[in-house]
Design an enzyme around this catalytic site. Sequence first.
Site, short mmCIF file in Angstrom:
data_model
loop_
_atom_site.label_atom_id
_atom_site.label_comp_id
_atom_site.label_asym_id
_atom_site.label_seq_id
_atom_site.Cartn_x
_atom_site.Cartn_y
_atom_site.Cartn_z
N GLY A 123 4.85 -1.07 32.97
CA GLY A 123 5.69 -0.45 31.95
C GLY A 123 6.02 0.99 32.28
O GLY A 123 5.52 1.54 33.26
N ASP A 124 6.90 1.56 31.48
CA ASP A 124 7.34 2.96 31.62
C ASP A 124 8.00 3.23 32.98
O ASP A 124 7.95 4.34 33.48
CB ASP A 124 6.15 3.93 31.47
CG ASP A 124 5.26 3.57 30.30
OD1 ASP A 124 5.80 3.46 29.20
OD2 ASP A 124 4.04 3.38 30.48
N LYS A 181 12.22 7.78 39.84
CA LYS A 181 11.35 8.96 39.94
C LYS A 181 10.90 9.30 41.36
O LYS A 181 9.77 9.74 41.59
CB LYS A 181 10.13 8.78 39.02
CG LYS A 181 10.52 8.71 37.55
CD LYS A 181 9.35 8.70 36.62
CE LYS A 181 9.26 9.94 35.78
NZ LYS A 181 8.25 9.86 34.72
N THR A 193 5.57 6.05 23.06
CA THR A 193 5.14 5.50 21.77
C THR A 193 3.81 6.10 21.32
O THR A 193 3.60 6.33 20.14
CB THR A 193 5.02 3.96 21.87
OG1 THR A 193 6.26 3.45 22.36
CG2 THR A 193 4.72 3.32 20.54
N HIS A 219 11.58 3.72 25.18
CA HIS A 219 12.49 4.19 26.22
C HIS A 219 13.07 5.50 25.76
O HIS A 219 13.44 5.64 24.61
CB HIS A 219 13.71 3.29 26.42
CG HIS A 219 13.41 1.84 26.49
ND1 HIS A 219 13.09 1.21 27.65
CD2 HIS A 219 13.41 0.90 25.54
CE1 HIS A 219 12.90 -0.06 27.41
NE2 HIS A 219 13.08 -0.29 26.14
N LYS A 233 -1.77 10.14 27.78
CA LYS A 233 -1.55 10.43 29.20
C LYS A 233 -1.61 9.13 29.98
O LYS A 233 -2.46 8.29 29.73
CB LYS A 233 -2.67 11.34 29.71
CG LYS A 233 -2.33 12.81 29.69
CD LYS A 233 -3.36 13.59 30.49
CE LYS A 233 -3.11 15.07 30.32
NZ LYS A 233 -4.11 15.87 31.05
#
Length: 463
Positions: free
Chosen positions: A51-52, A369, A338, A80, A342
């Site tokens: 995720g993320d 990224k 959400t 998101h 960290k």
Amino acid sequence: TPVSTSTVKRRLRDSANKKPYLRLANKKNRLRWAKEHRWNKVTVVLGAQWGDEGKGKVVDLLATESDLVCRCQGGNNAGHTVVVEGKEYDFHLLPSGIINPKSICNGVVIHLPGLFEEAENNEKKGLKGWEKRLIVSDRAHLVFDFHQVVDGIQETQRQATEGKIIGTTKKGIGPTYASKASRIGLRVCDLLGDFKEFSTKFKNLVKQYQSMYSSLTVDTESQLKKLKEYGERLRPMVRDGVYYMYEALHGPPKRILVEGANAALLDIDFGTYPFVTSSNCTVGGACTGLGIPPLNIGEVYGVSKAYTTRVGIGAFPTEQLNATGELLQTRGHEVGVTTGRKRRCGWLDLVILKYAHMINGFTAIALTKLDILDVLDEIKVGVAYKINGKRIPHFPANMELLHKVEVEYETFPGWKSDTSAARKWNNLPQKAQNYIRFVENHIGVPIKWVGVGKSRECMIQMF
Ligand SMILES: *[C@@H]1O[C@H](CO)[C@@H](O)[C@H](O)[C@H]1NC(C)=O
Ligand SMILES: *[C@@H]1O[C@H](CO)[C@@H](O)[C@H](O)[C@H]1NC(C)=O
């Protein structure tokens, strides 16, 4: 009395010009039919890690040229962030495509107060007219406030009995999918049907939960009052999701996008169980969640960061519990949208990406990224897992085993230069290009985008 053979024959003859199955017995007609039924296909965007990964950015790029954006699983446990023209929007349940085209939620679980709150927060940031663009399936299951409370109680119990939690977002998603699987859940169509009937079912559901969790208190009357109000606000947006999707797929050419939430390694079946979410985050979820045939799946894009992150606990073979991990965490602003937690950080793990590809059959990958790696002297990539010194060809299902694997790395020299201004492949340093090409070849899937920053312009498109 059963219909006689001659009646059947007569009926078939009568409708011979209308019924496609009659014509289809003939090969020539069959080919013509196939030509006439060049159905629209959906493009699916899926998380390939935990995720993320930045799915929102890919979805946002594609959404601008889509006619319909769909969510097919999960709830407001995902997050998101989408940056458009300097404005930062946060989406959890709303499809992030809601900024532009029409959006539909099917197969998801919906917490109504959460849905309206999210929309209102984004309204304050400039989102307009979303009510007219959002469509909600009447088959979607409802997340109630008590599901969220139960989510918290379950985590506390896990802590007490096993000494560990799953690390859920406490949004009630798991308990709601559990209600669904236990066939006691309530759906949008129930809420918008006979309210008396709904109230009875709601009360029964509360009772069932209270018998399981003695500390659970629910103010049933006030809950029902609120639900009725929310239901009326939702009503204009509700459609039969299956019919809606069928029309979208069979009508005039349309570009349809499916926005996956969560990710492959969080999938209820294929993720790192039990530290997973409770829905289907792999490609099959697009079909089961939206109620569309597999033949309608077109492109499947997997999204991965140029490194790996994970929220909460559970095995994470390439995790770096040192300066490297901290650097990735701070440079990458790795904090959950959400939860505000960290994220744990580590090197890119190609074993995971290959595994995600085996399940999803990616047609291309978005690598996001990359710029976060800009300052590193050396960059590692996990290429294989070893157990007792021997390479294993698969991704272990057993968590104890996954904790024990030894990762085999490939090391690359860092490019040590700022890539955030790159807009084309040629703008990237040779060493960064080498890194990307290695990843591509190792997974065996073309990389279509490389992300070097937060905004839309920072997604370098390769083809
Ligand atoms: C997800 O898959 C499971 C089977 O593994 C199924 O029972 C469930 O209905 C699916 N959910 C969605 C939303 O597709
Ligand atoms: C960082 O930590 C990981 C384990 O978390 C370890 O395998 C790795 O060697 C460490 N790297 C350095 C540079 O100390």
